[in-house]
Design a protein around this motif. Structure first.
Motif, PDB file in Angstrom:
ATOM      1  N   THR A 217       8.099   7.248  42.691  1.00  0.00           N
ATOM      2  CA  THR A 217       6.696   7.578  41.954  1.00  0.00           C
ATOM      3  C   THR A 217       5.566   6.613  42.903  1.00  0.00           C
ATOM      4  OG1 THR A 217       6.472   5.865  40.301  1.00  0.00           O
ATOM      5  CG2 THR A 217       7.294   7.869  39.693  1.00  0.00           C
ATOM      6  N   PHE A 218       4.402   7.265  42.636  1.00  0.00           N
ATOM      7  CA  PHE A 218       3.436   6.468  43.523  1.00  0.00           C
ATOM      8  C   PHE A 218       1.932   6.749  42.838  1.00  0.00           C
ATOM      9  CE2 PHE A 218       3.770  10.464  45.491  1.00  0.00           C
ATOM     10  CZ  PHE A 218       2.510  11.061  45.392  1.00  0.00           C
ATOM     11  N   ALA A 219       1.066   5.869  42.968  1.00  0.00           N
ATOM     12  CA  ALA A 219      -0.461   6.321  42.352  1.00  0.00           C
ATOM     13  C   ALA A 219      -1.290   6.863  43.269  1.00  0.00           C
ATOM     14  CB  ALA A 219      -0.919   4.930  41.709  1.00  0.00           C
ATOM     15  N   ALA A 220      -2.206   7.453  42.993  1.00  0.00           N
ATOM     16  CA  ALA A 220      -3.418   7.902  43.821  1.00  0.00           C
ATOM     17  C   ALA A 220      -4.611   7.389  43.434  1.00  0.00           C
ATOM     18  CB  ALA A 220      -3.511   9.504  43.623  1.00  0.00           C
ATOM     19  N   ALA A 221      -5.464   6.957  44.259  1.00  0.00           N
ATOM     20  CA  ALA A 221      -6.672   6.156  44.365  1.00  0.00           C
ATOM     21  C   ALA A 221      -7.871   7.431  44.067  1.00  0.00           C
ATOM     22  CB  ALA A 221      -7.033   5.549  45.560  1.00  0.00           C
ATOM     23  N   SER A 222      -9.051   6.828  43.361  1.00  0.00           N
ATOM     24  CA  SER A 222      -9.890   7.866  43.214  1.00  0.00           C
ATOM     25  C   SER A 222     -11.205   7.238  44.085  1.00  0.00           C
ATOM     26  CB  SER A 222     -10.384   7.999  42.011  1.00  0.00           C
ATOM     27  OG  SER A 222     -10.477   6.909  41.078  1.00  0.00           O
TER      28      SER A 222
END
Lengths: 460, 431
Positions: B108-113
């Motif tokens: 899994t990974f996170a996405a920046a805004s």
């Protein structure tokens, strides 16, 4: 018995005559054909003194200086105060500058009458016949500088090789004379004229660098000698005018040599050629129908020889042109694609050279403006129709124009928004600006390396 | 003390999110220098900007010459990625993570805004996140030093032009080689820039592409894989201090310093020294360097082939011109290596031809000739422009490829015509 002895004595005397005078004697005698020459180049804000060595070529006091003595592009009017000195003497004699011969590149001077009787032209000494042989010992004269009263000294070395560059040139093992001075053999026969020396590679070692290669040129002494055969027939080429004119003009630039592999592929074995690159519109070459990419392989029926290194053939071709006069016709054998053709070119008059160009130094503005020349058009790859504007010849350091970023060789196209079409127009405009001390600024549109920029120059 | 702790707590929440989205990028790319095809490796940074695995990085980190892109996620797992598109003018490239591999490995990974880069002010605290000198997951802190920095670099992205169409954020957060492509973020963890370059040897002079530019470019790259811009051939200059000379109202006009020879503007009759007043009826104001990129961008965003109306001041007159735009091209063309000849080349482009005053854009430039191989032995050298082989004019790179194929099948001496400074020379490439 007496009858027997006399012929023997005669033979002995003859042998002494053929064996030359001792070298010191010859050396002191040959000194009469060499001089040191001083002059200065008067530029806008500085003077550059120059000292060179020259050889006397006739009884009229004519002296030749090597081509490199004066940088190309310097107008004769900036060459001032020619003074001639005899070796070892501080007495100076005035001389007049006669111009540069386009074929040999030599500059000619004529010294005042009162010195002439103590000079001996190089033509009055015997000359060697044929080429000097490998390992022959030659000697020549070196002159020290003014602070040592141009004291002459003796140099000698052996012939290492003789090359065609494209003229026959002997390369010696070591320096044999000051550039511009004659070289002789052991019998005192004139062997040739020392040229500007070749660069030599050296390595410089320093604390941080192991052996950085550098190229050094000995400007005071030379080991390169243009042979007598190439010198003597041309000593009479005294320029008819200070500009060196008439000069024959062909009108193709960027000539490239052909290497032996290419010659072989084009079935031109054991010969050479030059590839024509830039043929300027309206030039004699263009008018004769020559095109870019044409390969010239013979001139007036003579095939271009294979010379080493390859690029020497370009110099050879250039000399074939300069041997002629404007109006002469040159028959060229060319290769266009795979087709052989014969083309006759009627040589023209060399367009105005930088040294002949009109120029004016605007003292308050701090730069010299010069008319735009055909040669500038070649440099800037401008079509003849685009050749408007004027060139910047000199920029005074620290001046208003220098601060604004104007540089020598800039091509000025507009002055204050007005397109410049002629030198006269530019000069009138700039002179008016120069005279108007209340004017706050001027704006120039300049072109440099194909890029243009608008320069705003604050005047007060 | 209490206040500082509260701020610190707020910072850590947003920050942890963005840290999860920052990746390290290892690239292997092909190079055509020195007459051979060679591979070189590099390290950069990137930031994941979408739930479907899009990563923003710099164009000088991942270019179309990349052959292998490997991404290290925040959890230190490595995954492959492919190039979606790049744009050297803004120094941005867009990658997509190998989602199949991610799924198979259960990663899994996170996405920046993004934040709004137009809202930034000088002095605002920002953080740079990335992989300086290969030091994965490095955070450095600084402030926005200037939010509207202009610089243009004609060879800034591996020889490609950059910077003409946007201004940059300047920061004193430490940015080192390897930071490239990583995000510049605010205290609440919003991405407001993509770190791109720094003055090497200077202290803390770093530059980032503003997020508002990056968002727009990323959207276009997802859609088309490239950004199409228009070109008319004007090189602008600043009008500062020249208004009086040109008798202009202040804040009007852009000085034309150069018109590229043969360009649409040159064909229409525009000249250096003209002052551009309006573009399609809209007023132009190019008084200061910082104002030039928006004008350049306005020209670039015209449709290719469109007719633009330019109003120009020339002397006392105002003159109207119609200029038909063409597609903007880089000076850098396609590259290739002919290994048996030991020769690497690059296609001459229209932009290169104009810059170097060539007659047209035919031919290929020699990038390098390997010593001892046939090309170098023939005398060809870096910078020569090959225009003809045998009787075949080399107008396109494909033509030379054809000649080379024929040579490979049947090696025979080839007569090569090449130019340097418009001087034509002949060479023979022999087996």
């Amino acid at each position: 018995m007496r009858i027997f002895r006399r012929p023997f004595l005669c033979a002995f005397l003859l042998a002494v005559a053929a064996a030359a005078a001792p070298l010191p004697e010859l050396f002191n005698d040959r000194l009469k054909s060499v001089v040191a020459v001083e002059f200065f180049v008067q530029a806008e804000i500085e003077r550059q003194p120059v000292t060179v060595m020259g050889t006397v070529v006739d009884t009229q006091g004519t002296i030749i200086l090597p081509s490199a003595a004066i940088l190309p592009g310097i107008p004769p009017a900036q060459l001032k105060d020619f003074k001639v000195y005899r070796p070892g003497s501080t007495e100076s004699f005035n001389a007049a500058y006669l111009g540069q011969d386009p074929f040999t590149g030599w500059h000619f001077l004529r010294v005042e009458e009162r010195l002439r009787s103590s000079l001996v032209p190089i033509t009055q000494y015997p000359a060697i016949t044929g080429d000097p042989a490998l390992s022959d010992e030659l000697w020549g004269i070196g002159l020290r500088n003014r602070d040592e009263d141009f004291t002459p000294y003796f140099l000698s070395s052996r012939v290492a090789t003789v090359m065609k560059l494209p003229q026959k040139t002997a390369i010696l093992g070591a320096e044999v004379a000051s550039p511009g001075l004659p070289v002789f053999n052991a019998a005192g026969q004139f062997a040739g004229l020392a040229q500007t020396s070749f660069g030599q590679n050296f390595l410089i070692f320093s604390r941080n660098q192991h052996g950085n290669p550098i190229l050094l040129i000995n400007v005071e002494e030379s080991s390169v000698v243009l042979l007598a055969d190439e010198v003597l027939p041309n000593l009479g080429r005294v320029p008819q005018s200070v500009t060196g004119r008439p000069i024959a003009w062909f009108g193709a630039y960027g000539l490239q040599p052909m290497d032996p592999e290419v010659a072989k592929l084009l079935k031109l074995e054991n010969q050479s050629g030059v590839v024509l690159s830039d043929i300027m519109d309206g030039s004699p070459a263009a008018q004769a129908g020559l095109r870019e990419r044409d390969i010239v392989f013979a001139v007036d029926g003579q095939p271009l020889p294979r010379l080493k290194p390859d690029r020497v053939v370009v110099g050879y071709f250039g000399q074939q042109i300069l041997k002629h006069r404007p109006g002469d016709t040159l028959a060229l054998a060319i290769l266009r694609g795979t087709e052989r053709q014969e083309i006759k070119v009627k040589l023209g008059d060399e367009p105005k050279l930088a040294r002949e160009a009109d120029r004016h130094y605007l003292e308050r503005l701090g730069f010299t403006v010069r008319e735009f020349l055909y040669g500038d058009g070649i440099m800037h790859r401008a079509m003849t129709t685009e050749q408007k504007g004027v060139m910047v010849q000199f920029v005074k350091p620290g001046s208003a124009v220098a601060t604004a970023g104007l540089r020598p060789d800039d091509w000025v196209k507009d002055i204050d928004g007005e397109e410049i079409k002629t030198y006269a127009q530019a000069l009138a405009k700039l002179s008016a600006i120069e005279a108007d001390v209340k004017r706050p600024e001027m704006v120039l549109l300049v072109s440099r390396g194909g890029e243009t920029a608008v320069l705003r120059i604050k005047l007060i | 003390m209490l206040l500082a702790q509260a701020a610190g707590a707020g910072l850590s929440r947003g920050f942890n999110r963005v840290l999860e989205a920052v990746v390290r990028i290892d690239v292997r790319e092909i190079e055509f220098a020195d007459g051979a095809k060679r591979f070189s490796g590099g390290i950069g940074s990137g930031v994941i900007i979408s739930e479907d695995g899009l990563i923003l990085t710099n164009a000088h980190v991942v270019s179309p010459q990349a052959v292998e892109v490997s991404v290290t996620l925040a959890n230190l797992e490595r995954v492959g990625a492919v190039l979606v598109g790049w744009d050297h003018w803004t120094d941005l490239a867009l990658l997509r993570l190998d989602t199949v591999a991610l799924k198979a490995r259960g990663l899994t990974f996170a996405a920046a805004s993004f934040g709004d880069s137009a809202e930034l002010y000088a002095g605002q605290t920002v953080y740079a996140v990335g992989t300086p000198h290969g030091l994965t997951r490095t955070v450095t802190r600084g402030i926005i030093s200037n939010n509207d920095r202009y610089f243009e670099d004609s060879g800034g992205v591996n020889g490609y032009e950059t910077g003409a169409f946007n201004t940059w954020l300047q920061t004193d957060a430490a940015i080192n080689p390897g930071n490239s492509g990583g995000p510049l973020v605010t205290e609440d963890g919003k991405v407001i820039g993509i770190n791109s370059r720094a003055y090497i040897g200077a202290e803390n002079l770093g530059f980032a592409i503003p997020a508002n530019v990056a968002r727009r470019v990323a959207a276009a790259l997802v859609k088309d894989g490239a950004i199409t811009r228009s070109y008319i051939g004007l090189v602008p200059g600043v009008l500062q201090d020249l208004e009086r000379f040109y008798a202009l109202a202040s804040n009007t006009g852009m000085l034309i310093n150069r018109v590229d020879p043969g360009s649409p503007a040159a064909k229409a009759g525009l000249r250096a020294g003209d002052v551009l007043l309006t573009l399609d009826g809209r007023k132009v104001d190019g008084r200061f360097p910082e104002q030039l990129p928006p004008i350049q961008q306005a020209i670039a965003s015209l449709p290719v082939g469109a007719k633009a109306a330019l109003e120009v001041k020339r002397g006392a007159q105002t003159v109207a011109f119609t200029v038909q735009t063409e597609k903007l091209e880089s000076r850098v063309g396609e590259e290739w290596a002919f290994e048996k000849w030991g020769l690497s080349v690059r296609k001459v482009t229209r932009a290169f031809a104009r810059e170097n005053q060539l007659l047209d854009a035919s031919g290929v430039i020699v990038l390098g000739a390997q010593p001892g191989y046939p090309a170098a032995e023939s005398g060809l050298a870096r910078g020569d422009i090959i225009t003809k082989v045998g009787s075949e004019p080399i107008t396109e790179l494909a033509k030379l490829k054809n000649v080379y194929e024929a040579y490979e099948a049947k090696p025979e001496p080839q007569l090569v015509e090449a130019q340097r400074n418009r001087r034509i020379s002949l060479y023979v490439i022999k087996p």
